[in-house]
Structures are given as structure tokens and as C-alpha cells.
Design a protein around this motif. Sequence first.
Motif, PDB file in Angstrom:
ATOM      1  N   PRO A  59      26.404  49.360  33.559  1.00 11.62           N
ATOM      2  CA  PRO A  59      27.323  50.491  33.795  1.00 11.62           C
ATOM      3  C   PRO A  59      26.664  51.832  33.496  1.00 11.62           C
ATOM      4  O   PRO A  59      27.184  52.862  33.848  1.00 11.62           O
ATOM      5  CB  PRO A  59      28.473  50.207  32.838  1.00 11.62           C
ATOM      6  N   PHE A  60      25.483  51.801  32.825  1.00 11.73           N
ATOM      7  CA  PHE A  60      24.799  53.060  32.559  1.00 11.73           C
ATOM      8  C   PHE A  60      23.952  53.475  33.749  1.00 11.73           C
ATOM      9  O   PHE A  60      23.583  54.626  33.880  1.00 11.73           O
ATOM     10  CB  PHE A  60      23.937  52.939  31.298  1.00 11.73           C
ATOM     11  N   GLY A  61      23.616  52.532  34.609  1.00 12.21           N
ATOM     12  CA  GLY A  61      22.800  52.863  35.774  1.00 12.21           C
ATOM     13  C   GLY A  61      23.603  52.988  37.055  1.00 12.21           C
ATOM     14  O   GLY A  61      23.156  53.576  38.025  1.00 12.21           O
ATOM     15  N   SER A  62      24.822  52.443  37.061  1.00 14.05           N
ATOM     16  CA  SER A  62      25.525  52.364  38.340  1.00 14.05           C
ATOM     17  C   SER A  62      26.380  53.597  38.618  1.00 14.05           C
ATOM     18  O   SER A  62      26.926  53.731  39.697  1.00 14.05           O
ATOM     19  CB  SER A  62      26.373  51.103  38.407  1.00 14.05           C
ATOM     20  N   LEU A  63      26.504  54.503  37.635  1.00 13.41           N
ATOM     21  CA  LEU A  63      27.215  55.761  37.888  1.00 13.41           C
ATOM     22  C   LEU A  63      26.210  56.897  37.835  1.00 13.41           C
ATOM     23  O   LEU A  63      25.440  57.003  36.879  1.00 13.41           O
ATOM     24  CB  LEU A  63      28.299  55.992  36.835  1.00 13.41           C
ATOM     25  N   ASP A 112      28.152  41.464  39.904  1.00  7.10           N
ATOM     26  CA  ASP A 112      26.842  40.997  39.463  1.00  7.10           C
ATOM     27  C   ASP A 112      26.717  41.174  37.953  1.00  7.10           C
ATOM     28  O   ASP A 112      26.407  42.251  37.477  1.00  7.10           O
ATOM     29  CB  ASP A 112      25.757  41.801  40.201  1.00  7.10           C
ATOM     30  N   GLU A 113      26.989  40.148  37.212  1.00 13.28           N
ATOM     31  CA  GLU A 113      26.988  40.161  35.746  1.00 13.28           C
ATOM     32  C   GLU A 113      27.730  41.376  35.200  1.00 13.28           C
ATOM     33  O   GLU A 113      27.169  42.181  34.456  1.00 13.28           O
ATOM     34  CB  GLU A 113      25.545  40.159  35.217  1.00 13.28           C
ATOM     35  N   PRO A 114      29.009  41.519  35.535  1.00 11.79           N
ATOM     36  CA  PRO A 114      29.718  42.752  35.182  1.00 11.79           C
ATOM     37  C   PRO A 114      29.920  42.939  33.687  1.00 11.79           C
ATOM     38  O   PRO A 114      30.187  44.046  33.245  1.00 11.79           O
ATOM     39  CB  PRO A 114      31.061  42.603  35.892  1.00 11.79           C
ATOM     40  N   ILE A 115      29.827  41.889  32.904  1.00  8.69           N
ATOM     41  CA  ILE A 115      30.130  42.072  31.479  1.00  8.69           C
ATOM     42  C   ILE A 115      28.928  41.819  30.594  1.00  8.69           C
ATOM     43  O   ILE A 115      29.011  41.951  29.386  1.00  8.69           O
ATOM     44  CB  ILE A 115      31.290  41.159  31.017  1.00  8.69           C
ATOM     45  N   SER A 116      27.777  41.469  31.165  1.00  9.46           N
ATOM     46  CA  SER A 116      26.691  41.029  30.293  1.00  9.46           C
ATOM     47  C   SER A 116      26.071  42.172  29.508  1.00  9.46           C
ATOM     48  O   SER A 116      25.437  41.947  28.497  1.00  9.46           O
ATOM     49  CB  SER A 116      25.631  40.289  31.095  1.00  9.46           C
ATOM     50  N   MET A 117      26.243  43.436  29.977  1.00  7.90           N
ATOM     51  CA  MET A 117      25.666  44.541  29.210  1.00  7.90           C
ATOM     52  C   MET A 117      26.704  45.221  28.320  1.00  7.90           C
ATOM     53  O   MET A 117      26.434  46.262  27.752  1.00  7.90           O
ATOM     54  CB  MET A 117      25.058  45.593  30.142  1.00  7.90           C
ATOM     55  N   LEU A 118      27.898  44.632  28.234  1.00  9.71           N
ATOM     56  CA  LEU A 118      28.942  45.278  27.440  1.00  9.71           C
ATOM     57  C   LEU A 118      29.016  44.647  26.056  1.00  9.71           C
ATOM     58  O   LEU A 118      28.581  43.520  25.851  1.00  9.71           O
ATOM     59  CB  LEU A 118      30.298  45.116  28.135  1.00  9.71           C
ATOM     60  N   ARG A 156      32.857  52.959  31.403  1.00 12.02           N
ATOM     61  CA  ARG A 156      32.065  53.160  32.622  1.00 12.02           C
ATOM     62  C   ARG A 156      32.239  51.992  33.576  1.00 12.02           C
ATOM     63  O   ARG A 156      32.331  52.169  34.784  1.00 12.02           O
ATOM     64  CB  ARG A 156      30.588  53.238  32.277  1.00 12.02           C
ATOM     65  N   GLN A 157      32.256  50.771  33.011  1.00 11.11           N
ATOM     66  CA  GLN A 157      32.402  49.620  33.894  1.00 11.11           C
ATOM     67  C   GLN A 157      33.772  49.669  34.569  1.00 11.11           C
ATOM     68  O   GLN A 157      33.918  49.287  35.722  1.00 11.11           O
ATOM     69  CB  GLN A 157      32.210  48.327  33.079  1.00 11.11           C
ATOM     70  N   ARG A 158      34.772  50.190  33.854  1.00  8.36           N
ATOM     71  CA  ARG A 158      36.091  50.337  34.477  1.00  8.36           C
ATOM     72  C   ARG A 158      36.036  51.354  35.615  1.00  8.36           C
ATOM     73  O   ARG A 158      36.681  51.187  36.651  1.00  8.36           O
ATOM     74  CB  ARG A 158      37.134  50.764  33.439  1.00  8.36           C
ATOM     75  N   VAL A 159      35.264  52.428  35.418  1.00 10.38           N
ATOM     76  CA  VAL A 159      35.118  53.397  36.499  1.00 10.38           C
ATOM     77  C   VAL A 159      34.443  52.725  37.707  1.00 10.38           C
ATOM     78  O   VAL A 159      34.865  52.907  38.856  1.00 10.38           O
ATOM     79  CB  VAL A 159      34.283  54.625  36.051  1.00 10.38           C
ATOM     80  N   ALA A 160      33.419  51.921  37.420  1.00 12.23           N
ATOM     81  CA  ALA A 160      32.727  51.238  38.518  1.00 12.23           C
ATOM     82  C   ALA A 160      33.689  50.317  39.260  1.00 12.23           C
ATOM     83  O   ALA A 160      33.645  50.209  40.492  1.00 12.23           O
ATOM     84  CB  ALA A 160      31.539  50.449  37.976  1.00 12.23           C
ATOM     85  N   ILE A 161      34.581  49.665  38.512  1.00  9.23           N
ATOM     86  CA  ILE A 161      35.554  48.785  39.165  1.00  9.23           C
ATOM     87  C   ILE A 161      36.535  49.609  39.990  1.00  9.23           C
ATOM     88  O   ILE A 161      36.871  49.256  41.124  1.00  9.23           O
ATOM     89  CB  ILE A 161      36.290  47.924  38.114  1.00  9.23           C
ATOM     90  N   ALA A 162      36.966  50.755  39.425  1.00 10.07           N
ATOM     91  CA  ALA A 162      37.880  51.624  40.178  1.00 10.07           C
ATOM     92  C   ALA A 162      37.230  52.080  41.478  1.00 10.07           C
ATOM     93  O   ALA A 162      37.858  52.147  42.533  1.00 10.07           O
ATOM     94  CB  ALA A 162      38.266  52.841  39.336  1.00 10.07           C
ATOM     95  N   PRO A 174      29.869  60.715  33.287  1.00  6.05           N
ATOM     96  CA  PRO A 174      29.665  59.348  32.804  1.00  6.05           C
ATOM     97  C   PRO A 174      29.147  59.275  31.369  1.00  6.05           C
ATOM     98  O   PRO A 174      29.522  58.384  30.626  1.00  6.05           O
ATOM     99  CB  PRO A 174      28.646  58.778  33.786  1.00  6.05           C
ATOM    100  N   HIS A 175      28.296  60.242  30.956  1.00  8.90           N
ATOM    101  CA  HIS A 175      27.730  60.120  29.611  1.00  8.90           C
ATOM    102  C   HIS A 175      28.770  60.361  28.526  1.00  8.90           C
ATOM    103  O   HIS A 175      28.496  60.129  27.352  1.00  8.90           O
ATOM    104  CB  HIS A 175      26.536  61.060  29.446  1.00  8.90           C
TER     105      HIS A 175
END
Lengths: 329, 326
Positions: free
Chosen positions: A104-108, A185-191, A166-172, A158-159
Motif C-alpha cells: 500500500p506504500f507503493g500503490s498510491l 495480490d497479497e493485499p494484507i501481507s504487508m499490513l 492506504r490499503q483501504r484507499v486502494a480498495i476504494a 498518502p503519507h
Amino acid sequence: MTEQKDAIVTVDNLTKDFVVSRSMTRATWMRALNEVSFDLYPGEALAIVGESGSGKSTSARILSQIYNSTGSEVRYKGEPIRDFVKREGQREFARNVQMIFQDPFGSLNPVHRVFYQVARPLQLHGRSRNKQALRERVLELLETVGLTPAHETADKFPHELSGGQRQRVAIARALAVEPDVILADEPISMLDVSIRLGILNLMLDLKEQHGIAFLYITHDIATARYFAERTAVMYVGHMVEWGDSDAVTQNPQHPYTQLLIAAVPEPGEHKSHDLSGYQHKGDIPMWQPDSQGCPFAERCPHALPACRDTMPPARKLEGNHYVRCHLFE
Amino acid sequence: MSQISLSAKTSPLRRLSFSRVGRRLARFLSFFQGNPTGAIGGGIMAVVVVACLTAPWLTEFEPNKRVARPHVEPNAEHVLGTTRQGRDVYSQLLHGGRTSLAVAFIAGSIATVISILVGIAAGYYGGRVDQWLNFAMNVVLVFPQLPLLIVLAAFLGQVGPTVIALLIGITSWPWGARVIRSQTMAIRQKEFVLAAECMGESKLRILLIEILPNLTAIVAGSFVGVMMYALINEAGLEFLGLGDPTVVTWGTMLYWAQSSAALYTGGWWEMIVPAVTIAIVGGAMALINMSIDQISNPKLKTGPHLKRWRKLNKAIEARRQSGGGL
């Protein structure tokens, strides 16, 4: 895997080769995916489980057309996805198939506000034309994914958000276009562990309420059973065992699935002896187009001579449960 | 969720204290906060630019007219003295600065635009496009630049400032392009670029709206770098007599001072004034460039940050001595 319901995405014998190195005379190829087949159904999730390098992410990236496949029939609603290559077709495809990334730190994009990230797909696909409606729709989406108060979150960068937010924003953002299919793609592994369940439950709600088909990629077999109706286990680009999640995780048949289950830590139990049968000398092989046999043969405690020569065909066990292993021939 | 209610507490306060424009301005000014290099460089540049732009109000003399006797020493009327031709040096300095800075600005803009186009395209598309663009970069890089400029300027004969700006602009883009290319390659791998592709964004929008804003610091750095280089090279070319001597710039001021043997005849101010000004402005640009570098690469940060770190360490040490622990 055939069922009565109509599959929204069908993948048939998906194969993907990457060039590892190219010299003047010849190229070395690596086979990232070999004969992978699965279907996605509306309102259902398929979990793909495997370790790093097993081709999980590659299959999602082929479905989302980031990579081209080497050989396969991937169909979306009966039409090959290769037919969506032209500009308009690609837009239509993007409207229906969305992806959620691992990091989620790279996808936004750090330079844009949350509002922009969620509003952009809406603008792009012409869902909301006037400004007021756009703003309302974005806030509505942010509330759907549990980011309240939405109007404050929308103006943040995002920061200023935590990983889970952030992952919620990506889902939105993925939800904005009202897709039929979400590739997670592994949506929770970095949380952080403490917020994983929140994200999983959010996705469960979306799956059940919006009838979205999920491809859930993970290396955590426990969450696969929690989230997905069906589970497929992959090893080095091969599907080795698949079927209903309960059957695969509670009654694993393939030695690799058994290894994965045995590797889940449990309290009060020192488990290392259970894994002693799995040799680590032959690590994960690099599969090449002309490689032979079962990729797991090097590590398998039950390897037969035949395992090094041929890959067995799929074998149906009781119910909706399949395995590719010589032990069941 | 608890983290949301936490951030909700701070946010309305911020909303009250800054309007959107105010926030932009605050962000711009915060660039200079705790950043003495940037503040000094930016301050010098601001003073010089404002003085040059308001030249007609700051001096009553025409830069190109005989207004007094030759080589009048600096006095109350002619603050920086006069030249051998009896022109006011202060007026020439301010009016000449307009041209010199404009040349630097134009050359910097041209080089930056080319380096953005080439660098981003090479970094994003990769493959064959990258090979060809990289080849072009390397070709331009290996030209010895000043000799090339001298040959070109001599060939075209006493070139005006515009031509000099063009020449410098189209020969000094590869440095910026290389840095932008490598940064683009790194950003290209980030998942937000993939996400934009999945979303169906056009290539142009991905390049300009998603990737380019992430390169701001690098682009700004190369822009200031080329400006500095252009300022000094323009002065060099004109000093050598390759520019148009009838145009007043800091370079032609040096040229006239040299050709009228100002130093031999005791008119040192005619030589010193433009020389020192070029050095100061060049230095100011170098300072700005360094401060931009520090922002894009925090490892280069020194000064107050190091001091704060030492203070923190001392505090920890003191607490450990007193046996309190952390």
C-alpha cells in the motif's frame, strides 16, 4: 473445475515464459507458469496459495493485462482477453477487472491526494461528470471502505495515512469503477497483523454484497480458508492441488500442501521435527520450458522414480478436490 | 477505527489556519526552513533578479550612452564608477543582468525540456527506445562543450544572446536526461504506475501526471545546474569576443573592460564589478542546487539535523547515567 454457474473469467492452460538472459546466439527462458487453469465465479473467491516465486502474482498480472501470456486462453465473459487490446477495449476491460496490490506504500502515488486517487478512475470511465456528483461519489466510496470521516481523508496525502488506511484507499479506487472481478495480490501481507482481519472482512463484505469475483493471492493458507470458497496451491508455476478450501486445507493430499499446513506455527508445539522429511538441499528449482517431471520432486519425502520424468495429470478425489501427484495414480 | 479518530483531531485545526493558497505558500517557504544553504542562495538570487527587473527605477543612466568622463572613480553620482567609454557601470550591471539572467533562464528551460522528454521516454519505454535515446545522450555527452560552443559561435560570427542561449540549451541536456532516465526507471517499477496502467490511463497522462511530479526535485536541480553553467559560459564566450559586443551583458562588460585595458589604466572597478557579480550569482545558484540535492537525498543533510541528533544522544546518555532508563 466445472460447475453449474457461469464463470466470469476462465483460464485454460495458462503458460508464461520470461527471458532470464539473452546472449548473441540464444536466450535462456524461465517458465513462470505452466498449464495453469482456473475459473472465477461472481460472488466467489479463489485463493491461490504458494511461496515466493511460485507464479501467483504472475497469473494475476496476466489477468490484468500487465503481462502478455505466452500461451493460453484467458476468457472474460467468454471473450479472449487478447481481443481487448485496442484502446477502447482496454478501457472496457479496465472497467471490469481491477487489481489491488501488495504494497500500500507503493500503490498510491505520493504526489496526489486521496481524493484524486479515487476520483481518477471515476473520471476516466465517465461515471461522474459534474464536480459535485464526483465529490459525493468519492466520499461515498471512502465510507464504504470504512475511511470516516470521508471528507477529511479525501484531502490527505498518502503519507498522512497508515498502511491499513492506504490499503483501504486502494480498495476504494478499485471499487470506483464497479468492477466484476478484483485481483487482490497479497493485499494484507504487508499490513500489521492487527489490521489484517479488518481488510479481509471488508473484502468479504464486498464479495457478498456486490457479487464481485475475487482472485485472492496469498502465502498464508489460513486466510485462504477464511476468505475464499476455493483454494489452489501452486508450486513453481504448477497447480499441484485445488478444490474447495475446506477440503484442501483440512484434508491436504499433495505433499507440498501438507508441508504448507505443517509450516503454520501453533502455540505450545515445537514443530521443526515435522518438517525434517522435506529436504532443503534442492531448493526451489528454476523451471525451464524443457524441464521434466514434477517440480516438487527434489524436496518431496515420498518421491518416486516417475516423479522426475513426468508430471502426472490432474486426479479427482472425492468432492470438488483435485491433485496432481504420482502418489494418487 | 482508532487511528482515524486520532487524525480527525488534528485536521480541522490545520484547515482553519491555512487556506489552500496559504498552504501552498507555506509549503514553498518551508523549503527554506532549517535549510540555510537554500535560504542564502535563494535570498541572493531574489535580490539580484528583483534589482535587474527594476533597473529603470534604480538608475537614471542609460547603459549604452556616454554619461560622464572616462573612468570616473566610484562616487555618489556614479556608484560603481564609469567605463573607458564614459558609461555608468552600475547601470550596465543592472541592465546587463537582465540579458545575462534571461540567457541563463532560456538555456536552462530548453535543456530541461529536452532532458525531461528524452529522460522520461527512455526510462519509461525501455528497450529499443531506450537504446536509441541513450545513444543520443552519449553522443552529445562526449562533445567537449566549451570548445564546441567556441567553434559554433566563431562560425556564426558575433552571435547575439538569443543564439548563445539556444546553443547552450541544446548542448547541455544529457546530464539531466541521464538522471531523469534512471529515476524514471525506478519509479516505473512502483505499483502506482501499474495501477494507473490497469485503470486504463493514457501513456501521456502516466508520464506527465503520475511520474513527472515525482521527479520535481531532480528536474529543479538540473534546471538550476544548467542555468549556472549557462551564465558562466555565456560570460566566457562574450569575454573571448565571440558574442555581440554592442549588447550589454555581464560578459560584454568584461570584454570591454579587457579590450580597453581597464586594469592597466587604473579603472579596476570596470573589471571587478561584473566579475564579482558573476561569481556571486553563480555561487548562489550552486547553493540552491545543493539544497535541492539535500531534499532529494536526505543523507546529504547536515547542520541542525546533526545537532539535533547529538542533542538526542546526549539526553539519552544523561538519562542512562541518572539510572532512569528510557
